[in-house]
Design a protein around this motif. Structure first.
Motif, mmCIF file in Angstrom:
data_model
loop_
_atom_site.group_PDB
_atom_site.id
_atom_site.type_symbol
_atom_site.label_atom_id
_atom_site.label_comp_id
_atom_site.label_asym_id
_atom_site.label_seq_id
_atom_site.Cartn_x
_atom_site.Cartn_y
_atom_site.Cartn_z
ATOM 1 N N HIS A 166 -1.769 -6.327 -5.720
ATOM 2 C CA HIS A 166 -3.136 -6.784 -5.492
ATOM 3 C C HIS A 166 -3.682 -7.575 -6.681
ATOM 4 O O HIS A 166 -4.491 -8.479 -6.502
ATOM 5 C CB HIS A 166 -4.051 -5.610 -5.124
ATOM 6 N N HIS B 30 -10.706 3.135 -3.252
ATOM 7 C CA HIS B 30 -10.198 2.005 -2.470
ATOM 8 C C HIS B 30 -10.257 2.201 -0.948
ATOM 9 O O HIS B 30 -10.918 1.444 -0.232
ATOM 10 C CB HIS B 30 -8.780 1.640 -2.918
ATOM 11 N N PHE C 8 -6.833 4.053 6.126
ATOM 12 C CA PHE C 8 -6.575 2.625 5.899
ATOM 13 C C PHE C 8 -5.131 2.485 5.427
ATOM 14 O O PHE C 8 -4.729 3.136 4.473
ATOM 15 C CB PHE C 8 -7.533 2.078 4.836
ATOM 16 N N HIS D 175 -14.301 -6.265 -3.723
ATOM 17 C CA HIS D 175 -13.822 -4.874 -3.738
ATOM 18 C C HIS D 175 -12.536 -4.798 -4.568
ATOM 19 O O HIS D 175 -12.401 -3.968 -5.464
ATOM 20 C CB HIS D 175 -13.592 -4.435 -2.285
ATOM 21 N N HIS D 176 -11.606 -5.710 -4.298
ATOM 22 C CA HIS D 176 -10.340 -5.640 -5.030
ATOM 23 C C HIS D 176 -10.460 -6.099 -6.474
ATOM 24 O O HIS D 176 -9.695 -5.671 -7.332
ATOM 25 C CB HIS D 176 -9.230 -6.374 -4.267
ATOM 26 N N HIS E 63 0.859 -1.193 0.000
ATOM 27 C CA HIS E 63 0.000 0.000 0.000
ATOM 28 C C HIS E 63 0.889 1.235 0.000
ATOM 29 O O HIS E 63 2.007 1.212 0.486
ATOM 30 C CB HIS E 63 -0.904 0.033 1.237
ATOM 31 N N PHE F 75 -14.027 -8.187 0.691
ATOM 32 C CA PHE F 75 -12.696 -7.676 0.318
ATOM 33 C C PHE F 75 -12.354 -8.071 -1.114
ATOM 34 O O PHE F 75 -11.855 -7.278 -1.901
ATOM 35 C CB PHE F 75 -11.655 -8.243 1.288
ATOM 36 N N HIS G 129 -12.961 0.731 2.054
ATOM 37 C CA HIS G 129 -12.483 -0.045 3.206
ATOM 38 C C HIS G 129 -13.055 0.495 4.519
ATOM 39 O O HIS G 129 -13.547 -0.265 5.344
ATOM 40 C CB HIS G 129 -10.953 -0.027 3.270
#
Ligand SMILES: [Cu+2]
Length: 507
Positions: free
Chosen positions: A115, A233, A439, A262-263, A106, A259, A237
């Protein structure tokens, strides 16, 4: 048809949609992909919008079964749910340090490739565990369709109608998410600011980009996240995770089945960005981005490594594509205004407005009550940028400087600009600019949020006047109780502290 698309961009977009391919830059390459896609359609997995996917009870059943089987495996098994989640982050009460645990990226330009690899191998494991050789991971398209902003229905209930456990449900989500009553807001999921950028990475500290700051090696919690990593993103979260749910913590996020959807969507948006052309491209000349190796496990539990150069074309290299959204959606169109602006040349971001700094270095503290701060324009130029709708300033960033917070337990405050006294905070109002989405945020780093869209809307409505501007932090409904409860029980600070708030021009 939007007039601000160049003809070439439209052609590229059309090619992209017909090929269904992600992440290709040149036209000849696209046509070769079209041929390949036509020839091999049956072998390319299609990641579908969950809204489509969930129309098929068989597909939802396969997804649930894959998750259930992975969850039933021992956490020492690399193909288990917990092992995979611990690759994203290691919970504090976990003493083991197994291969590839805690290796998520990140806050740098490795965010996107890492990712993509992570989701790719997870999908292979999930498919094998489900027993359905056709299963592909769906994605959650919260950005394009307002009616898809509540948590998808198959994830909301603990029990299924037949009384069995729903493996897609977790309790550890923000209030209202599992009821479907708290939906994501437009200001939380917009990708306009990210899509306007044509540079993949930024090299200097003040610069911004789609994909994040350059790094020379893996970066677990960098401070140079790209605009898309910030929104949608990070926003998604913290809205789903709330004050202390799983999605809001790096260590726990991947235990929540949502998750992965989302990704999957974040990965899809990377391809969408590339398809817009106009100079948008992956950093193919960057040796670290192309050749740094990351470790994963395949469906047989074998250790594998991957590099950026292995994941650039999802159809040819990874055998999947997205069903993709239709051409005529509004966010895509609005996201394109000013896409070709030349203001992206490196320049120092300019300070337009700031809260006063006091000499004692007192920090602003956010707790249970809303806090409103007044920002002054130190120079007339700052004032002009806000008062003049036709101002040359095209890109504005809100910065919360030197933020300290508890990563396990802190409120994802709603942020409003110029919210009038007495007006109830509303996340669907023009005053709302998104969450203080901490996050994977390094301690004492600056949190930034692009507010260009919101400010131009407030200007249009004549809601920015005078020689100051205000920023209000509001705890979301239902989150304060969570904070107070855990505060007492665990003696955690819970609060968020920071030094000051500024608005700068972004470059
Ligand atoms: Cu994430």
């Amino acid at each position: 048809m939007p007039s601000n698309f160049s003809r070439r961009e439209v052609l590229r977009l059309l090619s992209f949609l017909s090929a269904g391919a992600a992440g290709v830059g040149s036209v000849p390459f696209i046509s070769s992909l079209v041929n390949k896609a036509n020839a091999q359609t049956s072998s390319v997995y299609v990641r579908e919008n969950i809204a489509t996917f969930m129309q098929s009870p068989a597909k939802i059943a396969a997804l649930r079964e894959g998750v259930r089987v992975m969850q039933s495996r021992s956490s020492n098994d690399p193909t288990s749910w917990i092992y995979q989640a611990n690759m994203h982050g290691i919970p504090r009460n976990e003493s083991r340090r197994l291969t590839a645990w805690g290796t998520c990226n990140h806050g740098s330009f490795f965010f996107f490739p890492w990712h993509r690899m992570y989701v790719y191998y997870f999908e292979r494991i999930l498919r094998q565990a489900s027993g359905d050789p056709t299963l592909a991971l769906p994605y959650w398209n919260y950005s394009d369709f307002p009616d898809q902003r509540p948590l998808p229905e198959p994830f909301r209930n603990r029990l299924l109608p037949d009384g069995s456990t729903n493996s897609l449900y977790v309790e550890q989500r923000a209030p209202g998410i599992n009821q479907g009553t708290t939906a994501l807001a437009s200001a939380e999921v917009s990708y306009s600011a990210a899509f306007q950028r044509t540079n993949f990475f930024h090299t200097s500290s003040g610069q911004q980009s789609f994909g994040g700051r350059r790094a020379t090696s893996s970066m677990h919690r960098g401070s140079g996240g790209g605009l898309l990593e910030g929104r949608p993103h990070n926003q998604v979260h913290v809205v789903v995770g709330g004050s202390n749910g799983w999605m809001r913590q790096v260590e726990m996020a991947a235990r929540d089945p949502i998750f992965w959807l989302h990704h999957s969507n974040i990965d899809r948006l990377w391809g969408r960005w590339l398809s817009l052309g106009g100079g948008r491209a992956n950093p193919l000349n960057d040796r670290d981005w192309m050749d740094d190796r990351f470790t994963f496990f395949n469906e047989n539990g074998d250790r594998v490594t991957m590099r950026g150069r292995d994941i650039i074309d999802t159809v040819q290299q990874l055998n999947y594509r997205y069903d993709d959204a239709p051409l005529g959606n509004q966010m895509l169109v609005s996201g394109m205004s000013g896409a070709e602006s030349s203001s992206q040349a490196a320049a120092t971001p300019q300070l337009l407005a700031t809260t006063p700094m006091n000499n004692q270095q007192m920090l602003v503290e956010l707790r249970e009550a809303p806090v409103t701060l007044t920002l002054r324009f130190p120079e007339s130029q700052g004032y002009r940028a806000f008062s003049n709708r036709t101002s040359a300033v095209s890109s504005l960033t809100l910065n919360v400087e030197k933020v300290e917070y508890n990563p396990r337990n802190s409120i994802p405050y709603e942020v409003y600009i110029n919210l009038p006294q007495g007006v109830p905070p509303d996340r669907n109002s023009p005053y709302y600019v998104g969450r203080l989405a901490l996050f994977a945020h390094p301690q004492k780093a600056t949190f930034s949020l692009d507010i260009s869209e919101a400010v131009s809307e407030l200007q249009r409505l004549n809601l920015i006047t005078g020689d100051s501007i205000s920023v209000t932090f509001v705890p979301p409904a239902g989150e304060v109780n969570v904070l107070q409860r855990t505060d007492r029980a665990r003696q955690l600070p819970g609060v968020v502290r920071f030094e000051r708030v500024t608005i700068t021009t972004a470059n």
